[in-house]
Design an enzyme around this catalytic site. Structure first.
Site, PDB file in Angstrom:
ATOM      1  CG  ASP A   1      -2.157   0.949   0.963  1.00  0.00           C
ATOM      2  OD1 ASP A   1      -2.550   1.100  -0.212  1.00  0.00           O
ATOM      3  OD2 ASP A   1      -2.660   1.548   1.941  1.00  0.00           O
TER       4      ASP A   1
ATOM      5  CE  LYS B   1       5.143  -2.920  -4.201  1.00  0.00           C
ATOM      6  NZ  LYS B   1       4.514  -2.587  -2.910  1.00  0.00           N
ATOM      7  CB  THR B   2      -0.065  -0.991  -8.525  1.00  0.00           C
ATOM      8  OG1 THR B   2       0.444  -2.242  -8.034  1.00  0.00           O
ATOM      9  CG2 THR B   2      -0.889  -1.245  -9.766  1.00  0.00           C
TER      10      THR B   2
ATOM     11  CG  HIS C   1       0.373  -8.737   2.369  1.00  0.00           C
ATOM     12  ND1 HIS C   1       0.689  -9.826   3.135  1.00  0.00           N
ATOM     13  CD2 HIS C   1      -0.674  -8.139   2.978  1.00  0.00           C
ATOM     14  CE1 HIS C   1      -0.134  -9.903   4.167  1.00  0.00           C
ATOM     15  NE2 HIS C   1      -0.982  -8.885   4.093  1.00  0.00           N
TER      16      HIS C   1
END
Length: 635
Positions: free
Chosen positions: A14, A17-18, A61
């Site tokens: 969170d 990155k994306t 994660h």
């Protein structure tokens, strides 16, 4: 910008990155429905930027670090994303360890979500990041404040990335083609598609490849780079390959594509690793661990050669890894070790050797062995391996598969070693084999020793055939080609002798002639009984040099076939035994024996009788009393 560059994302869950990839490229890398619904990256994704840049998105994660490892195993640059509102987090540190262990030293830090914090906080976080990077050996890494949402700082990040790409140098690599698979899926109308990063050489439409570790072969039906069909893909490029065949292997993430017969799989390997600053618990020898190689993850047990009973933080260890299944690795490959449970990164480094020999501490200087493997000299590595091949010959292909090197490079080194006479080359069953010169000399010595022992035990045998020698030498793990070459070498050097199918440590033809001559000398002494000729007479009778006859007589005496009578002449042992038997019979009925009785039995002249009587007295067979003899203690 004509080279292909791969950028690997890293960072805590969170931290954006994306979203940052989307801001840079406009591409959504979360391809799974679950990823889009949960707003987190679970598996690795890909985006294409500019003409020759691939950006790999990896999960942050902790549950999906294994997927992150698969994503960064082949990158040139890292883009470490840290959220300004969170700062450095646990997965930030672990991802940084992983990058370090995989040898990814160049990159940029994107300090994301700056729209959520004030300047003072941003300054504190930036200082923490700089300290973290420098403490981990990443010096002078640019830290670029950005916001993936507002696009603030994106232009500067793009410029910094382009500058870093221009500075990036991918090491020269003349190894055969290799591509670890990070995705594998079926496409309607095409069949099996696998994707990955080409690590070395190139692959073209029509090529035949082998899927490791399973071993099945397949054909390349099509190749894509940057979503465009091409004739071939080369080292450093991300490629999608359409395969036909090989479905029995079910190529999946962790499989490796190589040319057929170019690479060995392994159950064990040697590696040099460095532990993290903090270990989750006491890591002992032979504990199970997760081992990451390329895009693959394996369960394995490991031990190390250093004295520590348990691993310590921030220490270097030389480890031996034993896998639960066949694994795929090559010397020089990055290796990552994660604890079995709880799963966390504990160490990383690089592979030194696959399928290594046994290195017992009390027999082998393991430190020197590993030092040579850690060096950059392929020539030194090859010399070391020849020493540990033992009494086995190897082909060029054997060495190429073990080291995963091109045939041209290995053949060039072998030719040089043959010229230097450190290695012997010979042909066996239509293939060239190679043997360490020192091991060949050692083997001939061992063969001679074993031959002498065996032929002394079986005196009737003149020699040993190949099969008998091979069985005798089994404890030395001698291969058939090696033994064949050692025998031929020994014969050529005059150290071994061959007659028909038999080998001996002595000249069997000469030994046969000598045995015949010994028999003739023996017969002369049997026939002449107590009136034997002197050595000159024997030599003349047999038309031989008196020196040769003297040597044979001494050998027969050592074998107790002939008996020297006071240094005057020789009698055959059987003749002496006849005399002993005569004396025993006489003394069983009489206390004394006169010289005349002895002379009558031996039927010989005074020339032979006097030395014979002296021999009997001196050796304790008789005792002189005047001119007669009584029984001695030895009779």
């Amino acid at each position: 910008m004509n080279k292909h560059t791969i950028i690997g994302m890293a960072g805590h869950i969170d931290h954006g990155k994306t979203a940052l990839i989307r801001a840079l490229t406009g591409i959504e890398t979360d391809r799974l429905k679950e990823e889009r619904e949960r707003g987190i990256t679970i598996d690795i994704g890909f985006a294409y930027w500019l003409d020759n840049v691939t950006i790999i998105d990896v999960p942050g994660h902790e549950k999906f670090v294994r997927n992150m490892v698969a994503g960064v195993s082949t990158v040139d640059l890292f883009l470490l994303v840290i959220a300004a509102d969170d700062g450095v987090m646990p997965q930030t540190r672990e991802h940084l360890d992983i990058l370090k262990f995989f040898g990814v030293r160049s990159g940029i830090v994107a300090l994301n979500k700056i729209d959520l914090v004030d300047e003072e906080w941003l300054s504190l976080v930036e200082e923490d990041i700089r300290t973290l990077m420098e403490d981990n050996g990443f010096m002078n890494v640019p830290i670029i404040p950005v916001s993936a949402v507002s696009k603030q700082g994106i232009d500067r990040l793009e410029a910094e990335l382009k500058s870093a790409i221009a500075r990036t140098e991918r090491p020269e690599n003349d190894r055969p083609f290799r591509m670890p698979v990070d995705r594998s899926f079926l496409s309607r109308g095409f069949g099996r598609i696998v994707t990955g990063t080409v690590l070395s050489s190139r692959v073209a439409v029509g090529d035949t490849l082998q899927i490791l570790p399973a071993g099945d072969e397949c054909k390349v039906r099509g190749v894509q780079v940057h979503q465009k069909s091409v004739a071939e893909a080369s080292a450093g490029q991300r490629a999608a390959i359409n395969l036909s065949g090989g479905e029995k292997s079910k190529p999946e993430r962790g499989s490796v594509l190589v040319p057929p017969g170019s690479m060995d799989t392994c159950r064990e390997l040697l590696a040099v690793i460095h532990t993290t600053a903090q270990l989750p618990y006491r890591i002992k020898r032979h504990q199970s661990a997760h081992v990451h190689l390329g895009t693959a993850e394996y369960l394995a047990k490991m031990t190390w050669y250093e004295e520590d009973s348990a691993m310590n933080p921030n220490q270097t260890y030389h480890i031996r890894v034993r896998f639960d299944e066949e694994a795929v690795a090559a010397p020089g490959d990055p290796i990552l070790i994660r604890s079995f449970s709880p799963v966390t990164t504990i160490a990383g480094g690089r592979v030194l050797e696959i399928n290594p020999p046994r290195l017992k501490k009390n027999e082998t200087d393991w430190a020197e062995y590993c030092r040579i493997l850690e060096g950059d000299s392929l020539n030194d590595t090859l010399r070391l391996l020849f020493d540990h091949f033992g009494y086995r010959s190897v082909t060029t292909g054997d060495i190429c598969r073990k080291l995963f090197q091109s045939e041209d490079r290995i053949q060039s080194l072998l030719t040089k070693m043959v010229r230097q006479k450190t290695v012997h080359r010979f042909e066996y069953q239509d293939a060239l084999h190679f043997i360490d010169a020192k091991k060949l000399e050692e083997a001939v010595g061992i063969i001679r020793q074993k031959m002498e022992q065996e032929l002394n035990r079986q005196k009737a045998k003149r020699g040993l055939n190949f099969g008998e020698l091979f069985n005798i030498l089994k404890p030395y793990r001698v291969s058939e080609p090696f033994l064949q070459r050692a025998l031929a070498y020994g014969v050529n050097k005059g150290l071994l002798f061959k007659e028909n199918e038999y080998y001996s440590h002595r000249d069997m033809a000469a030994a046969g002639e000598r045995a015949r001559l010994q028999n003739e000398v023996e017969q002369i002494y049997l026939q002449n009984r107590f009136s034997p000729p002197d050595l000159d007479t024997v030599a003349a009778q047999l038309e031989k040099d008196v020196k040769d006859i003297k040597t044979i007589a001494l050998d027969l005496a050592r074998q107790e076939v002939l008996q020297s009578i006071g240094g005057k002449y020789y009698l055959h042992r059987q003749v002496i035994n006849d005399l002993f038997e005569f004396l025993r019979r006489h003394f069983s009925k009489n206390e004394r024996i006169e010289i005349a009785a002895i002379k009558s039995f031996v039927d010989s002249t005074r020339k032979y009788v006097i030395p014979l009587l002296e021999f009997l007295d001196n050796k304790g067979y008789t005792i002189r009393q005047g001119d007669a003899r009584i029984k001695g203690n030895r009779l």
